[in-house]
Design a protein around this motif. Structure first.
Motif: not given
Length: 300
Positions: A243-254
């Motif tokens: 979701t939109y709220e997960d976007s930063f976590n996605l980038y950080r985990i990558e």
């Protein structure tokens, strides 16, 4: 001897009247037995911590540190972990003297696992899951949610959609969890919905798909979740509903894992997650790998 919380304390006490050479258990239960004077650890010279990052979480670390006080001063501690968070490093610095560090993560982490994300709104997640199921060749799948309530609700939805589904979470009795795990492992059901309780030590050969219905909060949890899809040298697939709220976590985990989570394709080639790692290499490469292992000279 095996001992865990939620099982009979009386049976454990009776068993400890007999010689026990190896004790495998959860920190809380072993500590309880040690405090009662039933489990005598003064001659125990080795403590092995599997899933050390989990054992050193705030939930378990106090018990682990108390447990160490019962061991002989001339002890050896071995720690095994798929991730290396600050808690593990701090513990190592305090309790391990001149430790050997063996790091295989550059070689093994996420190898053979293809990772995708699907950008969705919260209310679209179940529909997205229903769209995915018929498109994927699922041997068995594990689907993660971030709360107990969401696990039960999602399992009910998946069953209503006509797919076989079990669920497991921390609020279930230990005996019930054991039965669910045993039945799933034996292939009684194709899909299992769970919380992060189920991220450690999952060795189920048939699992080739992991779906993060709710995205992971950090890279350690993500690694533990998607790992089971690529065990035993098999290929695997990880699908993340973002979701939109997960976007930063996605980038950080990558960034933290040095990996790429790609946008999902309309058609996913089964060859990337059905099969084994050896299928990814030409035959000459496989022969070279095997020959190095056994010091043979084979030419193809």
């Amino acid at each position: 001897m095996v001992t865990t919380g939620g099982t009979s304390l009386k049976d454990d006490i009776m068993r400890l009247y007999q010689p026990v050479h190896l004790l495998l258990g959860t920190p809380g239960r072993i500590l309880e037995l040690a405090k009662k004077g039933v489990c005598v650890l003064k001659d125990c010279s080795m403590l092995i911590m599997d899933e050390a990052d989990k054992l050193l979480s705030p939930e378990f670390q106090p018990s682990v540190e108390q447990l160490i006080c019962f061991l002989t001063a001339n002890r050896q501690i071995l720690m095994f972990s798929a991730t290396y968070p600050v808690t593990v490093k701090d513990f190592k610095d305090r309790y391990l003297q001149k430790p050997y560090i063996i790091n295989l993560m550059d070689e093994l982490a996420l190898k053979g696992i293809t990772q995708y994300y699907a950008f969705v709104e919260e209310r679209q997640k179940v529909h997205c899951l229903n769209t995915l199921f018929p498109k994927l060749q699922i041997n068995q799948s594990i689907i993660f949610c971030n709360s107990v309530n969401r696990v039960e609700l999602l399992a009910k939805k998946i069953t209503e959609l006509g797919y076989s589904c079990f669920y497991i979470h921390a609020k279930m009795l230990q005996g019930h969890r054991n039965r669910v795990f045993h039945d799933f492992r034996n292939g009684a059901c194709r899909n299992l919905v769970c919380t992060d309780l189920f991220t450690s030590g999952i060795d189920i050969q048939a699992v080739n798909v992991v779906i993060n219905f709710d995205f992971s909060k950090n890279s350690e949890t993500y690694l533990h979740r998607v790992g089971p899809s690529g065990r035993f040298g098999h290929l695997g697939l990880a699908v993340n509903l973002i979701t939109y709220e997960d976007s930063f976590n996605l980038y950080r985990i990558e960034q933290e894992l040095g990996t790429e989570i790609k946008k999902i394709h309309p058609h996913i080639n089964q060859a990337i997650y059905c099969g084994d790692l050896f299928g990814m290499f030409p035959w000459t490469t496989v022969v070279t790998m095997v020959s190095k292992r056994f010091r043979l000279h084979v030419y193809v």
